[in-house]
Scaffold this active site. Structure first.
Site, PDB file in Angstrom:
ATOM      1  N   LYS A 150      17.232  68.940  -2.415  1.00 47.99           N
ATOM      2  CA  LYS A 150      16.133  68.130  -2.941  1.00 47.99           C
ATOM      3  C   LYS A 150      14.838  68.839  -2.604  1.00 47.99           C
ATOM      4  O   LYS A 150      14.745  69.570  -1.616  1.00 47.99           O
ATOM      5  CB  LYS A 150      16.147  66.743  -2.283  1.00 47.99           C
ATOM      6  CG  LYS A 150      15.428  65.696  -3.093  1.00 47.99           C
ATOM      7  CD  LYS A 150      16.327  65.151  -4.188  1.00 47.99           C
ATOM      8  CE  LYS A 150      15.679  64.021  -4.937  1.00 47.99           C
ATOM      9  NZ  LYS A 150      16.666  63.214  -5.671  1.00 47.99           N
TER      10      LYS A 150
HETATM   11  N1  LIG Z   1      15.002  60.323 -12.493  1.00 44.38           N
HETATM   12  C1  LIG Z   1      16.283  60.437 -12.215  1.00 44.38           C
HETATM   13  O1  LIG Z   1      17.094  60.932 -13.021  1.00 44.38           O
HETATM   14  C2  LIG Z   1      16.818  59.936 -10.926  1.00 44.38           C
HETATM   15  C3  LIG Z   1      16.057  59.186 -10.043  1.00 44.38           C
HETATM   16  N2  LIG Z   1      16.640  58.631  -8.941  1.00 44.38           N
HETATM   17  C4  LIG Z   1      15.869  57.810  -8.023  1.00 44.38           C
HETATM   18  O2  LIG Z   1      15.375  56.647  -8.697  1.00 44.38           O
HETATM   19  C5  LIG Z   1      14.140  56.237  -8.107  1.00 44.38           C
HETATM   20  C6  LIG Z   1      13.082  56.150  -9.180  1.00 44.38           C
HETATM   21  O3  LIG Z   1      12.955  57.431  -9.788  1.00 44.38           O
HETATM   22  P1  LIG Z   1      12.304  57.607 -11.236  1.00 44.38           P
HETATM   23  O4  LIG Z   1      12.536  56.404 -12.048  1.00 44.38           O
HETATM   24  O5  LIG Z   1      12.747  58.931 -11.710  1.00 44.38           O
HETATM   25  O6  LIG Z   1      10.770  57.708 -10.841  1.00 44.38           O
HETATM   26  P2  LIG Z   1       9.513  57.449 -11.772  1.00 44.38           P
HETATM   27  O7  LIG Z   1       8.420  58.236 -11.151  1.00 44.38           O
HETATM   28  O8  LIG Z   1       9.840  57.664 -13.202  1.00 44.38           O
HETATM   29  O9  LIG Z   1       9.236  55.886 -11.589  1.00 44.38           O
HETATM   30  C7  LIG Z   1       9.035  55.282 -10.334  1.00 44.38           C
HETATM   31  C8  LIG Z   1       8.705  53.814 -10.608  1.00 44.38           C
HETATM   32  O10 LIG Z   1       8.673  53.105  -9.371  1.00 44.38           O
HETATM   33  C9  LIG Z   1       7.447  52.382  -9.298  1.00 44.38           C
HETATM   34  N3  LIG Z   1       7.144  52.177  -7.884  1.00 44.38           N
HETATM   35  C10 LIG Z   1       6.739  53.067  -6.973  1.00 44.38           C
HETATM   36  N4  LIG Z   1       6.596  52.458  -5.781  1.00 44.38           N
HETATM   37  C11 LIG Z   1       6.949  51.162  -5.968  1.00 44.38           C
HETATM   38  C12 LIG Z   1       7.033  50.029  -5.131  1.00 44.38           C
HETATM   39  N5  LIG Z   1       6.748  50.123  -3.837  1.00 44.38           N
HETATM   40  N6  LIG Z   1       7.432  48.847  -5.668  1.00 44.38           N
HETATM   41  C13 LIG Z   1       7.743  48.751  -6.984  1.00 44.38           C
HETATM   42  N7  LIG Z   1       7.696  49.793  -7.819  1.00 44.38           N
HETATM   43  C14 LIG Z   1       7.300  50.975  -7.307  1.00 44.38           C
HETATM   44  C15 LIG Z   1       6.461  53.216 -10.063  1.00 44.38           C
HETATM   45  O11 LIG Z   1       5.315  52.475 -10.455  1.00 44.38           O
HETATM   46  C16 LIG Z   1       7.338  53.602 -11.249  1.00 44.38           C
HETATM   47  O12 LIG Z   1       7.410  52.535 -12.158  1.00 44.38           O
HETATM   48  C17 LIG Z   1      13.868  57.240  -6.995  1.00 44.38           C
HETATM   49  O13 LIG Z   1      14.422  56.759  -5.794  1.00 44.38           O
HETATM   50  C18 LIG Z   1      14.650  58.478  -7.435  1.00 44.38           C
HETATM   51  O14 LIG Z   1      14.972  59.325  -6.371  1.00 44.38           O
HETATM   52  C19 LIG Z   1      17.969  58.776  -8.666  1.00 44.38           C
HETATM   53  C20 LIG Z   1      18.757  59.522  -9.496  1.00 44.38           C
HETATM   54  C21 LIG Z   1      18.238  60.235 -10.626  1.00 44.38           C
HETATM   55  O1  LIG Z   2      19.638  65.545 -12.216  1.00 47.72           O
HETATM   56  C1  LIG Z   2      19.762  66.120 -11.158  1.00 47.72           C
HETATM   57  O2  LIG Z   2      20.177  67.246 -11.045  1.00 47.72           O
HETATM   58  C2  LIG Z   2      19.406  65.441  -9.853  1.00 47.72           C
HETATM   59  C3  LIG Z   2      18.799  64.090  -9.990  1.00 47.72           C
HETATM   60  C4  LIG Z   2      18.412  63.600  -8.628  1.00 47.72           C
HETATM   61  O3  LIG Z   2      17.522  64.135  -8.027  1.00 47.72           O
HETATM   62  C5  LIG Z   2      19.149  62.523  -8.024  1.00 47.72           C
HETATM   63  O4  LIG Z   2      20.245  62.180  -8.483  1.00 47.72           O
HETATM   64  O5  LIG Z   2      18.652  61.957  -7.032  1.00 47.72           O
END
Ligand SMILES: NC(=O)C1=CN([C@@H]2O[C@H](COP(=O)(O)OP(=O)(O)OC[C@H]3O[C@@H](n4cnc5c(N)ncnc54)[C@H](O)[C@@H]3O)[C@@H](O)[C@H]2O)C=CC1
Ligand SMILES: O=C(O)CCC(=O)C(=O)O
Length: 429
Positions: free
Chosen positions: A118
């Site tokens: 990461k």
């Molecule tokens: N993008 C991906 O493919 C993946 C993401 N994740 C995990 O999912 C989670 C979200 O990631 P993404 O959706 O990609 O990020 P993103 O940056 O697209 O969205 C994050 C969202 O969380 C909100 N947020 C931030 N702090 C907050 C709080 N304290 N309370 C409520 N909402 C809050 C933001 O306003 C935004 O809507 C993270 O933990 C990330 O590691 C896990 C696997 C894959």
């Molecule tokens: O799509 C990937 O390779 C990793 C996504 C990721 O960072 C996660 O699953 O937390």
């Protein structure tokens, strides 16, 4: 797998929540159940390497600002390391170490040939221009040019990053090797080797695993209400796809607050709203702004999907959770201190390393397509990803039944067992 041993709750932590400690306490419980030997335990408990870089960036005002960035490679026994890059002001090294280890376990749970890594940069992308973010991304890529590589370490998006940043990363890396290198990164824009289905993949995996869990619990999606925390990539797609299955999404949230509608929120409308409001829900009128955003976690719903940040469910609020099912879209949303309370209440948790693994699964498909030089249809991506998610769910569920342990610990057991068996075959220490 070693003979069954007694399940012990992870030791409660006395200090402030720390994702690395939460990860380690579950790891310790799972390794004890497996009877893991000391050598493999010691190899797995610490990351293979951690790189700290300082990236000078000329800001739009002409001044140079130096940003601190990390890449932690936890383990590569199963294959090149894989994992996203986070841009956030709260990024810290322990968090990145935990996230890297979770990637190792996640890739093992879904049985894809990757290790875990990461990355993160301490920055606030919401206050930076596109040009500043581009220079930062290119600087970080150059600093990591000997770490990244299609056969070494393959980044992807995480919080605060998306296809735009992955395109810059791919371009900068390609310049350093003198050839276009699409397989060095996944989550790219479609036109430059991204995979159909990657954008929605994590949210889709959350939906697929939620349906699988509902089936075990005898819950009818059409009679199920849900609250989804976070309305970024994962949260918004999970909410949309769950609502398409008939789940009534009564509450959504982002950094601007939590929004409640007893009759169900129109998710397409909320997504359209955020898309024209800089990715945020401020001022959204399709639901009522709640006084306290944290009340989302303890609201009167059947299904809770934390899809934002770590450590939002703790020993302080776990007692008040009403949901029967928690499906973790985020990485590490539940601190280990909450585990005994949740288990005592009989809430089923589909843990992060299983529930959000749809993203890395389709990232794997993207990497395969880049190496094949052949694009798959969306149906092919979706059908294969759903199958992998369902198989992983059943394997973890069967392990939880076999050892009479919660789904979270069962997922760690499945993952660590695979990694440990691979060490046995490969040897080398
Ligand atoms: N993008 C991906 O493919 C993946 C993401 N994740 C995990 O999912 C989670 C979200 O990631 P993404 O959706 O990609 O990020 P993103 O940056 O697209 O969205 C994050 C969202 O969380 C909100 N947020 C931030 N702090 C907050 C709080 N304290 N309370 C409520 N909402 C809050 C933001 O306003 C935004 O809507 C993270 O933990 C990330 O590691 C896990 C696997 C894959
Ligand atoms: O799509 C990937 O390779 C990793 C996504 C990721 O960072 C996660 O699953 O937390």
């Amino acid at each position: 797998m070693a003979a069954t041993t007694v399940y012990k709750e992870p030791a409660p932590r006395v200090d402030a929540e720390n994702p690395l400690e939460s990860m380690m306490s579950r790891f310790n419980v799972a390794t004890e159940i497996l009877g893991l030997d000391d050598e493999t335990y010691n190899v797995l408990k610490a990351p293979d390497k951690q790189i700290i870089v300082h990236i000078p960036v000329t800001m739009d005002n002409g001044k140079v600002r130096v940003f601190e960035g990390y890449r932690v490679v936890h383990n590569t026994i199963l294959g090149p390391s894989k994992g996203g890059i986070r841009y956030d002001k709260n990024v810290h090294l322990d968090e990145v170490k935990a996230l890297a280890a979770w990637m190792t376990w996640k890739c093992a749970v879904v049985d894809i040939p990757y290790g875990g890594a990461k990355g993160g940069i301490i920055c606030d992308p919401t206050t930076m221009s596109a040009g500043e973010i581009e220079r930062l991304t290119r600087g970080y890529t150059l600093a990591m040019k000997d770490v990244f590589g299609p056969d070494r370490d393959i980044p992807a998006p995480d919080m605060g990053t998306g296809p735009r940043e992955m395109a810059w990363l791919m371009d900068e890396f390609s310049k350093t090797v003198g050839a276009t290198s699409p397989a060095v990164v996944t989550g790219k824009p479609l036109v430059m080797g991204g995979s159909l289905g990657r954008t929605e993949a994590t949210g889709r995996g959350v939906m697929v695993s939620a349906l699988a869990a509902m089936k075990k619990l005898g819950m009818d999606p059409k009679q199920t209400s849900a609250a989804v925390q976070g309305f970024g990539n994962v949260g918004s797609w999970a909410a949309k796809l769950l609502s398409e299955q008939g789940v009534k999404i009564k509450c959504i949230s982002d950094v601007s607050g939590a929004y409640w509608n007893e009759n169900g929120i129109n998710i397409d409308e909320a997504v359209a709203y955020k898309n024209v409001h800089k990715g945020r829900l401020d001022g959204y009128t399709g639901a009522t702004l709640m006084d306290n955003a944290d009340d989302l976690l303890t609201s009167e719903v059947d299904l809770l999907v934390p899809a934002a940040v770590e450590d939002v469910i703790t020993e302080h609020n776990a007692h008040d959770i009403k949901a029967k099912l928690i499906v973790e879209g985020a990485n590490g949303p539940t601190a280990a201190s909450a585990d005994p309370i949740i288990n005592e209440k009989g809430i089923m948790v589909v843990p992060d390393i299983l529930a959000n693994s749809g993203g890395v699964t389709v990232s794997y498909f993207e990497w395969v397509q880049n190496r094949q030089g052949f694009k798959w249809s969306e149906d092919m991506v979706t059908e294969r990803a759903d199958r992998i998610m369902n198989e992983a769910f059943e394997k973890v569920y069967a392990t939880s039944q076999k050892y009479n342990i919660p789904m979270r610990i069962a997922a760690y057991v499945v993952a660590i067992d695979k990694v440990a068996q691979t060490y046995k075959f490969r040897g080398g220490f």
